[in-house]
Design a protein around this motif. Sequence first.
Motif, PDB file in Angstrom:
ATOM      1  N   GLN A   2       0.865  -1.174   0.000  1.00  0.00           N
ATOM      2  CA  GLN A   2       0.000   0.000   0.000  1.00  0.00           C
ATOM      3  C   GLN A   2       0.908   1.232   0.000  1.00  0.00           C
ATOM      4  O   GLN A   2       1.768   1.368   0.859  1.00  0.00           O
ATOM      5  N   PHE A   3       0.705   2.125  -0.975  1.00  0.00           N
ATOM      6  CA  PHE A   3       1.532   3.307  -1.148  1.00  0.00           C
ATOM      7  C   PHE A   3       0.742   4.539  -0.725  1.00  0.00           C
ATOM      8  O   PHE A   3      -0.359   4.767  -1.223  1.00  0.00           O
ATOM      9  N   THR A   4       1.320   5.335   0.161  1.00  0.00           N
ATOM     10  CA  THR A   4       0.680   6.561   0.623  1.00  0.00           C
ATOM     11  C   THR A   4       1.584   7.736   0.275  1.00  0.00           C
ATOM     12  O   THR A   4       2.708   7.824   0.791  1.00  0.00           O
ATOM     13  N   PRO A   5       1.104   8.644  -0.582  1.00  0.00           N
ATOM     14  CA  PRO A   5       1.911   9.819  -0.908  1.00  0.00           C
ATOM     15  C   PRO A   5       2.118  10.686   0.341  1.00  0.00           C
ATOM     16  O   PRO A   5       1.279  10.706   1.242  1.00  0.00           O
ATOM     17  N   THR A   6       3.230  11.402   0.371  1.00  0.00           N
ATOM     18  CA  THR A   6       3.514  12.326   1.464  1.00  0.00           C
ATOM     19  C   THR A   6       3.359  13.758   0.956  1.00  0.00           C
ATOM     20  O   THR A   6       3.038  13.978  -0.215  1.00  0.00           O
ATOM     21  N   GLU A   9       6.430  15.666  -2.960  1.00  0.00           N
ATOM     22  CA  GLU A   9       6.143  14.926  -4.182  1.00  0.00           C
ATOM     23  C   GLU A   9       7.212  13.882  -4.487  1.00  0.00           C
ATOM     24  O   GLU A   9       8.399  14.160  -4.458  1.00  0.00           O
ATOM     25  N   GLY A  10       6.740  12.654  -4.735  1.00  0.00           N
ATOM     26  CA  GLY A  10       7.617  11.543  -5.065  1.00  0.00           C
ATOM     27  C   GLY A  10       7.984  10.675  -3.883  1.00  0.00           C
ATOM     28  O   GLY A  10       8.349   9.516  -4.058  1.00  0.00           O
ATOM     29  N   ALA A  11       7.916  11.217  -2.678  1.00  0.00           N
ATOM     30  CA  ALA A  11       8.206  10.435  -1.474  1.00  0.00           C
ATOM     31  C   ALA A  11       6.946   9.677  -1.071  1.00  0.00           C
ATOM     32  O   ALA A  11       5.856  10.242  -1.046  1.00  0.00           O
ATOM     33  N   MET A  12       7.112   8.401  -0.762  1.00  0.00           N
ATOM     34  CA  MET A  12       5.968   7.543  -0.442  1.00  0.00           C
ATOM     35  C   MET A  12       6.218   6.739   0.823  1.00  0.00           C
ATOM     36  O   MET A  12       7.327   6.242   1.036  1.00  0.00           O
ATOM     37  N   ILE A  13       5.162   6.594   1.604  1.00  0.00           N
ATOM     38  CA  ILE A  13       5.167   5.624   2.698  1.00  0.00           C
ATOM     39  C   ILE A  13       4.680   4.313   2.103  1.00  0.00           C
ATOM     40  O   ILE A  13       3.687   4.291   1.364  1.00  0.00           O
ATOM     41  N   VAL A  14       5.388   3.238   2.400  1.00  0.00           N
ATOM     42  CA  VAL A  14       5.052   1.926   1.835  1.00  0.00           C
ATOM     43  C   VAL A  14       4.724   0.980   2.980  1.00  0.00           C
ATOM     44  O   VAL A  14       5.570   0.676   3.814  1.00  0.00           O
ATOM     45  N   ASP A  15       3.459   0.562   3.014  1.00  0.00           N
ATOM     46  CA  ASP A  15       3.009  -0.385   4.030  1.00  0.00           C
ATOM     47  C   ASP A  15       2.779  -1.746   3.395  1.00  0.00           C
ATOM     48  O   ASP A  15       2.442  -1.849   2.212  1.00  0.00           O
ATOM     49  N   ILE A  99       9.847  16.007   5.929  1.00  0.00           N
ATOM     50  CA  ILE A  99       8.851  15.209   6.650  1.00  0.00           C
ATOM     51  C   ILE A  99       9.615  14.233   7.543  1.00  0.00           C
ATOM     52  O   ILE A  99      10.780  13.921   7.288  1.00  0.00           O
ATOM     53  N   ALA A 100       8.923  13.761   8.563  1.00  0.00           N
ATOM     54  CA  ALA A 100       9.466  12.749   9.466  1.00  0.00           C
ATOM     55  C   ALA A 100       8.453  11.614   9.554  1.00  0.00           C
ATOM     56  O   ALA A 100       7.247  11.861   9.684  1.00  0.00           O
ATOM     57  N   LEU A 111       9.886   3.747   3.877  1.00  0.00           N
ATOM     58  CA  LEU A 111       9.803   5.069   3.270  1.00  0.00           C
ATOM     59  C   LEU A 111      10.606   5.045   1.976  1.00  0.00           C
ATOM     60  O   LEU A 111      11.781   4.666   1.979  1.00  0.00           O
ATOM     61  N   PHE A 112       9.972   5.453   0.880  1.00  0.00           N
ATOM     62  CA  PHE A 112      10.660   5.599  -0.395  1.00  0.00           C
ATOM     63  C   PHE A 112      11.191   7.020  -0.473  1.00  0.00           C
ATOM     64  O   PHE A 112      10.428   7.983  -0.369  1.00  0.00           O
ATOM     65  N   VAL A 113      12.508   7.144  -0.651  1.00  0.00           N
ATOM     66  CA  VAL A 113      13.200   8.430  -0.688  1.00  0.00           C
ATOM     67  C   VAL A 113      13.622   8.698  -2.132  1.00  0.00           C
ATOM     68  O   VAL A 113      14.484   7.992  -2.667  1.00  0.00           O
ATOM     69  N   PRO A 114      13.039   9.708  -2.780  1.00  0.00           N
ATOM     70  CA  PRO A 114      13.410   9.995  -4.164  1.00  0.00           C
ATOM     71  C   PRO A 114      14.834  10.547  -4.277  1.00  0.00           C
ATOM     72  O   PRO A 114      15.444  10.972  -3.283  1.00  0.00           O
ATOM     73  N   ALA A 115      15.334  10.599  -5.496  1.00  0.00           N
ATOM     74  CA  ALA A 115      16.637  11.217  -5.768  1.00  0.00           C
ATOM     75  C   ALA A 115      16.580  12.695  -5.399  1.00  0.00           C
ATOM     76  O   ALA A 115      15.517  13.332  -5.480  1.00  0.00           O
ATOM     77  N   ASN A 116      17.722  13.231  -4.990  1.00  0.00           N
ATOM     78  CA  ASN A 116      17.857  14.633  -4.579  1.00  0.00           C
ATOM     79  C   ASN A 116      17.083  14.962  -3.302  1.00  0.00           C
ATOM     80  O   ASN A 116      16.662  16.096  -3.103  1.00  0.00           O
ATOM     81  N   PHE A 117      16.902  13.967  -2.457  1.00  0.00           N
ATOM     82  CA  PHE A 117      16.348  14.174  -1.120  1.00  0.00           C
ATOM     83  C   PHE A 117      17.430  13.807  -0.117  1.00  0.00           C
ATOM     84  O   PHE A 117      18.013  12.719  -0.196  1.00  0.00           O
ATOM     85  N   ALA A 118      17.717  14.702   0.814  1.00  0.00           N
ATOM     86  CA  ALA A 118      18.620  14.356   1.910  1.00  0.00           C
ATOM     87  C   ALA A 118      17.872  13.412   2.843  1.00  0.00           C
ATOM     88  O   ALA A 118      16.666  13.551   3.054  1.00  0.00           O
ATOM     89  N   HIS A 119      18.597  12.456   3.399  1.00  0.00           N
ATOM     90  CA  HIS A 119      17.992  11.434   4.240  1.00  0.00           C
ATOM     91  C   HIS A 119      18.805  11.245   5.505  1.00  0.00           C
ATOM     92  O   HIS A 119      20.034  11.238   5.473  1.00  0.00           O
ATOM     93  N   GLY A 120      18.107  11.093   6.617  1.00  0.00           N
ATOM     94  CA  GLY A 120      18.756  10.772   7.880  1.00  0.00           C
ATOM     95  C   GLY A 120      17.749  10.169   8.831  1.00  0.00           C
ATOM     96  O   GLY A 120      16.542  10.224   8.594  1.00  0.00           O
ATOM     97  N   PHE A 121      18.260   9.594   9.906  1.00  0.00           N
ATOM     98  CA  PHE A 121      17.342   9.044  10.893  1.00  0.00           C
ATOM     99  C   PHE A 121      17.961   9.110  12.275  1.00  0.00           C
ATOM    100  O   PHE A 121      19.163   9.243  12.439  1.00  0.00           O
ATOM    101  N   GLN A 122      17.069   9.013  13.281  1.00  0.00           N
ATOM    102  CA  GLN A 122      17.491   8.937  14.668  1.00  0.00           C
ATOM    103  C   GLN A 122      16.838   7.710  15.292  1.00  0.00           C
ATOM    104  O   GLN A 122      15.646   7.444  15.084  1.00  0.00           O
TER     105      GLN A 122
END
Length: 174
Positions: A2-6, A9-15, A99-100, A111-122
């Motif tokens: 199941q894909f949920t747009p955030t 644009e282009g970033a998706m939550i994937v369940d 977004i977080a 979480l699907f992270v598109p190209a040209n998106f900085a990514h990090g996590f805690q």
Amino acid sequence: MQFTPTALEGAMIVDLQRLEDERGFFARSFCRQEFEQLGMNSDVVQANVSFNVNKGTLRGMHYQVAPALETKLVRCTRGAIVDVIVDMRESSPTYRQHIAVELSAENRRALFVPANFAHGFQTLEDDSEVMYLVSGYYTPECERGLRYNDPALNIQWPVPVQHMSDKDAQWPLL
């Protein structure tokens, strides 16, 4: 799946779409065809694992520029994290917005992270493990980063930052 747009644009939550029975469940966590139908880059060339001993560990904020762009599909397979992405596409209406999303072994969310998106996590728990499917090879000369506490981004990390690499602590401010 199941894909949920955030809001970015282009970033998706994937369940997972679980098929359950008395044994537990089965679910597809990646399908090239489904990703491509949604315009999501599915050219996976690497699978990476990040194991983090302590709660409060911060990794990021990383991205790569052309010609070594990469997308990521990020899933927490043990413990829990808050995953943050920042839109670094200069032509985007959401440029520099973020977004977080909480990813955990319990919610099995990705979480699907598109190209040209900085990514990090805690990490939100000790002994958290994160798995990434990545569409590009790590290319040091194309690596860029953002400072995790840059006031221009105003990212609200959920717990005090306890551990991070020297490199991540020294990324320049915007």
